[in-house]
Design an enzyme around this catalytic site. Structure first.
Site, PDB file in Angstrom:
ATOM      1  N   HIS A   1      -6.740  -6.454  -0.346  1.00 43.15           N
ATOM      2  CA  HIS A   1      -5.834  -5.149  -0.616  1.00 43.15           C
ATOM      3  C   HIS A   1      -4.778  -5.463   0.578  1.00 43.15           C
ATOM      4  O   HIS A   1      -4.629  -6.233   1.367  1.00 43.15           O
ATOM      5  CB  HIS A   1      -6.647  -3.496  -0.132  1.00 43.15           C
ATOM      6  CG  HIS A   1      -5.384  -2.636   0.519  1.00 43.15           C
ATOM      7  ND1 HIS A   1      -4.711  -1.529  -0.438  1.00 43.15           N
ATOM      8  CD2 HIS A   1      -4.740  -1.949   1.449  1.00 43.15           C
ATOM      9  CE1 HIS A   1      -3.728  -1.475  -0.240  1.00 43.15           C
ATOM     10  NE2 HIS A   1      -4.670  -1.206   0.275  1.00 43.15           N
TER      11      HIS A   1
ATOM     12  N   ASP B   1      -8.906  -5.906  -4.878  1.00 40.70           N
ATOM     13  CA  ASP B   1      -8.169  -4.862  -4.079  1.00 40.70           C
ATOM     14  C   ASP B   1      -9.566  -4.047  -3.561  1.00 40.70           C
ATOM     15  O   ASP B   1      -9.775  -3.328  -5.550  1.00 40.70           O
ATOM     16  CB  ASP B   1      -7.190  -3.590  -4.838  1.00 40.70           C
ATOM     17  CG  ASP B   1      -6.817  -3.278  -3.866  1.00 40.70           C
ATOM     18  OD1 ASP B   1      -7.313  -2.750  -2.736  1.00 40.70           O
ATOM     19  OD2 ASP B   1      -5.283  -3.609  -3.066  1.00 40.70           O
TER      20      ASP B   1
ATOM     21  N   SER C   1       0.641  -1.494   0.321  1.00 41.17           N
ATOM     22  CA  SER C   1       0.193  -0.315  -0.280  1.00 41.17           C
ATOM     23  C   SER C   1       0.846   1.163  -0.169  1.00 41.17           C
ATOM     24  O   SER C   1       1.602   1.885  -0.977  1.00 41.17           O
ATOM     25  CB  SER C   1      -0.717   0.044   1.250  1.00 41.17           C
ATOM     26  OG  SER C   1      -1.896   0.341   0.670  1.00 41.17           O
TER      27      SER C   1
END
Length: 503
Positions: free
Chosen positions: A434, A398, A188
């Site tokens: 994610h 995601d 991320s």
């Protein structure tokens, strides 16, 4: 490349050379490169820009709420004006390697769980709070109502360079020699940080793992607000949660067979041709699916558009849960970005944005922040020349960062560098959310794959992912180096990776 970027790279490169070749200690005379500095004395190592430092040996197995830790030297630093950095240096368990770890969201804190994991594996490790101590985006706006360019730059790039240089200096001082291999590990925001280092400080890391990278920050962050704008404009309120679920499940049911096996996972959602208008009139626990509902779902999948209908950025992929961005409230990072970074008004209400207002703010975000935090420079020639290896991965499901953005960047690197696979590879994980989770096989060792590539020159073509239930592996599937995708051979066990080819 602009003169500013050239100058920035030269400054970072020269600083890195100095940090890797000389250690100065605040005692008479300069320390030899082979001299080992005791843990307590690391606080006295002269480090540029460091305003405070402490160092102590941790022997009780606990630190910063983490337990089960081996003995290590904990160094806590502050780089002006307020960048927090911690460097953890194992004693008897050191594997002669350095693993810097990334943060998430707007950061604002040291990544202690990641530090602990790296330390337990024998790595010298380091993390930064990126220059502020709040977890939302408000740090970007100063008390005078203007953007705080210092804190924004520290968050975007400077803190990462400072972490790298200080950690490498302390490693050399403590062990009497530099680490044999240096790695970056992040997902991320941490994934974006790794790519920033590949672009701005090539040669600092032998291997960079960039998961679900938050690159294209200036575009994908405002794009996260698009579902809320569409719902408000078309429905006047958020779409009911059960309708979001119905659309996701219907898309999976329609396109599940595209990869040759029905398993509840879309291997490449781009190939899904499901039309949400087919749901119109269907009963759900929250009412009948309407034409307006179908239009909203399609707009979320399509991604943000200009008032003239041109695409601005990508949308969520069919089969991906929609509730994170299309739930009852906006995703906080996106709302903060518009309020503090773009509108620069703590009182700004996103609900006042119509389509024209959204387009205006999207363009403003590009103009204001691409250079500082876009992290999308495709020129990785210096990283490649340094011998570095880059492993990017992204979950196809995601719900926060659009995987097409990673594909877009990788393709531009390929167009620029041509033989990109010899130093950089992209893996897409079907059904994975994610940085993990999701309905697809979501257990895999990306970092171990990177280490093997760096240290044994074994470039990965496929990585085995597993679904684990109650401690047992119930399904395996290959993740294929892009543009390859797993295809069932039609004969073997559909729950075994051996039954799939990468094509």
């Amino acid at each position: 490349m602009s003169r500013t970027r050239v100058r920035r790279w030269l400054v970072g490169f020269l600083a890195l050379v100095v940090a890797m070749t000389t250690v100065w200690v605040a005692t008479p005379g300069a320390a030899s490169a082979s001299r080992r500095v005791a843990c307590a004395d690391l606080a006295q190592v002269r480090l540029p820009e460091v305003s405070s430092a402490s160092a102590e040996l941790d022997t009780d197995g606990e630190a910063a709420g983490m337990t089960g830790l081996p003995e290590f030297c904990r160094v806590v630093l502050t780089v002006v004006p307020q960048i927090g950095i911690e460097v953890w240096l194992p004693t008897g368990t050191y594997n002669r390697r350095f693993e810097a770890v990334g943060g998430g969201g707007y950061a604002g804190a040291i990544s202690y769980p990641a530090l602990a994991n790296a330390l337990r594996s024998g790595y010298a490790t380091a993390s930064t709070d990126t220059g502020h101590q709040v977890r939302d985006g408000s740090f970007a706006l100063g008390p005078d109502g203007r953007l705080n360019q210092q804190l924004i730059t520290d968050f975007a790039s400077r803190s990462l360079i400072e972490l790298t240089l200080t950690a490498k200096t302390l490693i050399r001082a403590f062990y009497g020699r530099p680490a044999e291999f240096s790695y970056w590990n992040g997902c991320s925001t941490g994934g974006r940080q790794g790519l920033m280092l590949a672009q701005r400080l090539p040669g600092a890391y032998d291997g960079i793992l960039s998961g679900a990278p938050a690159i294209n920050w200036d575009r994908f962050i405002p794009a996260e607000l698009w579902p809320q704008v569409v719902m408000r404009q078309e429905l006047g309120a958020p779409i009911a949660a059960c309708k979001l679920t119905a659309a996701t499940e219907a898309a999976v049911a329609r396109c599940d067979r595209n990869d040759g096996v029905v398993d509840g996972v879309l291997d490449d959602p781009r190939r899904c041709d499901f039309d949400p208008r087919s749901l119109i009139g269907q009963a759900t626990p929250c009412g009948a699916f309407t034409a307006a509902d179908a239009g909203v779902i399609q707009a979320i999948w399509d991604g943000p558009r200009t008032t003239g209908g041109r695409s601005l950025w990508y949308g969520l992929t069919p089969g991906t849960p929609l509730n994170a961005l299309a739930g009852p409230v906006p995703f906080p990072i996106a709302e903060n970005h518009i309020r503090f970074w773009v509108e620069q008004n703590p009182q700004f209400d996103w609900k006042t944005l119509d389509y024209a207002g959204f387009e205006r703010d999207f363009r403003a975000s590009q103009r204001l922040f691409n250079d500082v935090i876009g992290t999308d420079d495709p020129d990785l020639s210096r990283f490649r020349a340094s011998g570095g290896r880059l492993l990017i991965w992204h979950g196809w499901a995601d719900p926060l960062i659009f995987p097409q953005g990673s594909i877009d960047y990788y393709q531009r690197v390929l167009d620029r560098t041509h033989r990109v696979g010899d130093f950089a590879r992209l893996f897409l994980a079907p059904g994975v959310g994610h940085c993990g989770g999701g309905s697809g096989p979501n257990t895999f060792d990306m970092f171990g794959t990177l280490v093997n590539w760096v240290e044994h020159r074994s470039a990965p073509d496929r990585i085995i992912a597993s679904t684990v239930e109650n401690g047992q592996v119930v399904r395996t599937r290959p993740l294929c180096a892009y543009p390859g995708a797993a295809r069932y051979d039609g004969r073997g066990d559909p729950n075994s990776a051996a039954s799939f080819d990468c094509s």
